[in-house]
Enzyme design. Structure first.
Site: not given
Ligand code: UDX
Ligand code: UDX
Length: 456
Positions: A262, A206
């Site tokens: 991420c 990852k």
């Molecule tokens: C998160 C992580 O940021 C990412 O690295 C991982 O790959 C997937 O989980 P994301 O879904 O974007 O990604 O997180 P976020 O949108 O912040 O949602 C996390 C949720 O978990 C929140 O709604 C929070 O309230 C909840 N949470 C957190 C629980 O339900 N229990 C906990 O103990 C902590």
């Molecule tokens: C990324 C990874 O792609 C995904 O596999 C992982 O699970 C989570 O993180 P995400 O961050 O949702 O996904 O979007 P992504 O499309 O990867 O773009 C990430 C950032 O890079 C954005 O700010 C996007 O604008 C930028 N980007 C992407 C560029 O500037 N140029 C590109 O060609 C592609």
């Protein structure tokens, strides 16, 4: 299978909807009661293409439900998926406190045959440490812990799950592996490749994937700077290298620097792990510094080119989300650019097709609009910073007619410079020569100070 997903966020909700879609019964659990209450009203706390429909359909089929009652959800589950936040800690290390707390919370309620699946992005070795933590909480009665990282891009997360390039299963014993095979059998039947390996390898896959993808972006952004210096065209260079099957055309679009929840945190965590185990990831270390500097550099160069505002001067920022297809502001260049514009004395109009609500919370002094032309009314300059398709089809003539000034900064190279020729506009993009309006071009040729090779 009966599943609970702890964490109803961008990842948890998307995975829950897709796992229900392939036939499992899913309980989405969250500690945030308001979030669960909104979900039970079919009011999604996030925007993600196609997710609302998928959740609604599977909820009607009784394959998805939402609850804040974690013990009862966990007790009846064959598998409990952890998808809670794993943000950056102060020195770049990943902060595992939330996922450790979630593991501690679920431990006493797990049925003996359940498997805990770590979906959140965690540093190598975490699944094994969570297995020990859960076992201690259960008086030595261990349960299996698997690693199953997600590769979902916001804006295309549903498609990235259902048509995944691959599924990575990290399991350290046969029983765990057998359960994970059951979980993904429907996708395996569709021909989705499944990698079966150890939990440590799955956790490393990852981080290495995200670091490499971020590296491609950092590389093309550096090449864009080189193109500006030698009057090259980064779009042509990107296309030319991308056609090499060993490189590939994706993740080679120049921009203001990658954002999101991420790439920024995962590259920092990958580099921090390397330092910790004396295997420094020097390329990724450099990338993390270069990327954050780029956001500031592009924003500052644009503001310097504009000069300080005269009283009441206004600019427009089109796009606020960190990328198209989402309302997520995490790591968006808007969070760097807008404050810089305001510090230079400008009032800032903002329009984003999905992120206005989140942007208003983070940029409260912005003036928000519900259409790009209203946002550009009377402005000295317009910035396009998010690659929404809606911005690719803007009526340039209409946009210019409502603006007061004649400067457009395009941080995403959404347009061809030739589209501005007849509008007497200074169109400044990335890695390409600026297309100057006739008045400025004449001034530049008369040597009045604007360098034709000058860039954002
Ligand atoms: C998160 C992580 O940021 C990412 O690295 C991982 O790959 C997937 O989980 P994301 O879904 O974007 O990604 O997180 P976020 O949108 O912040 O949602 C996390 C949720 O978990 C929140 O709604 C929070 O309230 C909840 N949470 C957190 C629980 O339900 N229990 C906990 O103990 C902590
Ligand atoms: C990324 C990874 O792609 C995904 O596999 C992982 O699970 C989570 O993180 P995400 O961050 O949702 O996904 O979007 P992504 O499309 O990867 O773009 C990430 C950032 O890079 C954005 O700010 C996007 O604008 C930028 N980007 C992407 C560029 O500037 N140029 C590109 O060609 C592609």
């Amino acid at each position: 299978m009966k599943l609970s997903i702890i964490g109803a966020g961008y990842v948890g909700l998307t995975c829950g909807a897709c796992l229900a879609e392939i036939g499992h019964t899913v309980l989405c659990v969250d500690t945030d009661d308001d979030r669960i209450a909104r979900l039970n009203e079919n009011d999604l706390p996030i925007y993600e293409n196609g997710l609302a429909e998928l959740l609604a359909r599977n909820r009607r089929a009784n394959r998805v439900a939402y609850t804040a009652n974690m013990p009862s959800a966990v007790r009846t589950s064959d598998a409990v998926i952890l998808a809670v936040g794993t943000p950056s800690g102060p020195d770049g290390h990943v902060d595992l406190s939330m996922i450790e707390a979630a593991a501690r919370d679920i431990a006493p309620h797990l049925s003996p045959d359940a498997v805990v699946i770590v979906k959140s992005t965690v540093v190598a070795g975490t699944a094994r440490r969570l297995r020990e933590l859960i076992s201690r909480e259960r008086g030595g009665r261990a349960v299996e812990v698997a690693s199953n990282p997600e590769f979902l891009r916001e804006g295309s997360a549903v498609a990235d799950f259902m048509d995944a390039d691959r599924i990575v299963i990290g399991a350290d014993d046969e029983r765990t592996l057998a359960k994970m095979r059951r979980l993904y059998q429907p996708l395996r039947r569709r021909g989705v490749p499944v990698i079966e390996t150890t939990t440590i390898n799955a956790e490393l896959i990852k981080y290495a994937a995200n670091a490499f993808l971020a590296m491609k972006i950092g590389f093309i952004n550096d090449v864009a700077d080189l193109c500006e210096a030698v009057r090259g065209d980064v779009s042509a260079v990107s296309k030319g290298i991308g056609l090499d099957s060993r490189i590939g055309p994706t993740f080679l679009k120049p921009g203001p620097g990658y954002g999101g929840s991420c790439f920024p945190k995962d590259t920092l965590a990958f580099a921090a792990l390397g330092r910790e185990v004396n295997a420094p990831q020097r390329l990724v270390e450099t990338l993390t510094v270069q990327n954050e500097l780029r956001k500031k550099k592009l924003a500052k160069r644009a503001v310097d080119r504009l000069g300080a505002a005269q009283y009441g001067d206004r600019v427009a920022v089109l796009g606020a989300a960190f990328k198209a297809g989402t309302d997520d502001m995490r790591g968006s260049v808007a969070l760097t650019l807008v404050p810089l514009l305001m510090d230079a004395g400008y009032r800032v109009s903002i329009y984003d097709p999905q992120a206005n609500r989140n942007a208003a919370e983070l940029l409260p002094d912005g003036d928000f609009h519900d259409c790009p032309y209203a946002a550009c009314k009377g402005v000295e300059a317009a910035f396009v910073i998010t690659d929404w398709d809606a911005f690719r089809s803007l009526d340039i003539g209409r946009l210019v007619s409502v603006m007061r000034g004649r400067t457009i900064f395009d941080f995403r190279n959404l347009y061809e410079p030739s589209a501005f020729k007849r509008h007497d506009v200074d169109y400044i993009s990335i890695g390409r020569a600026p297309a100057l309006g006739q008045r400025r071009k004449a001034a530049a040729e008369a040597g009045s100070g604007i360098s034709v090779s000058e860039h954002v």
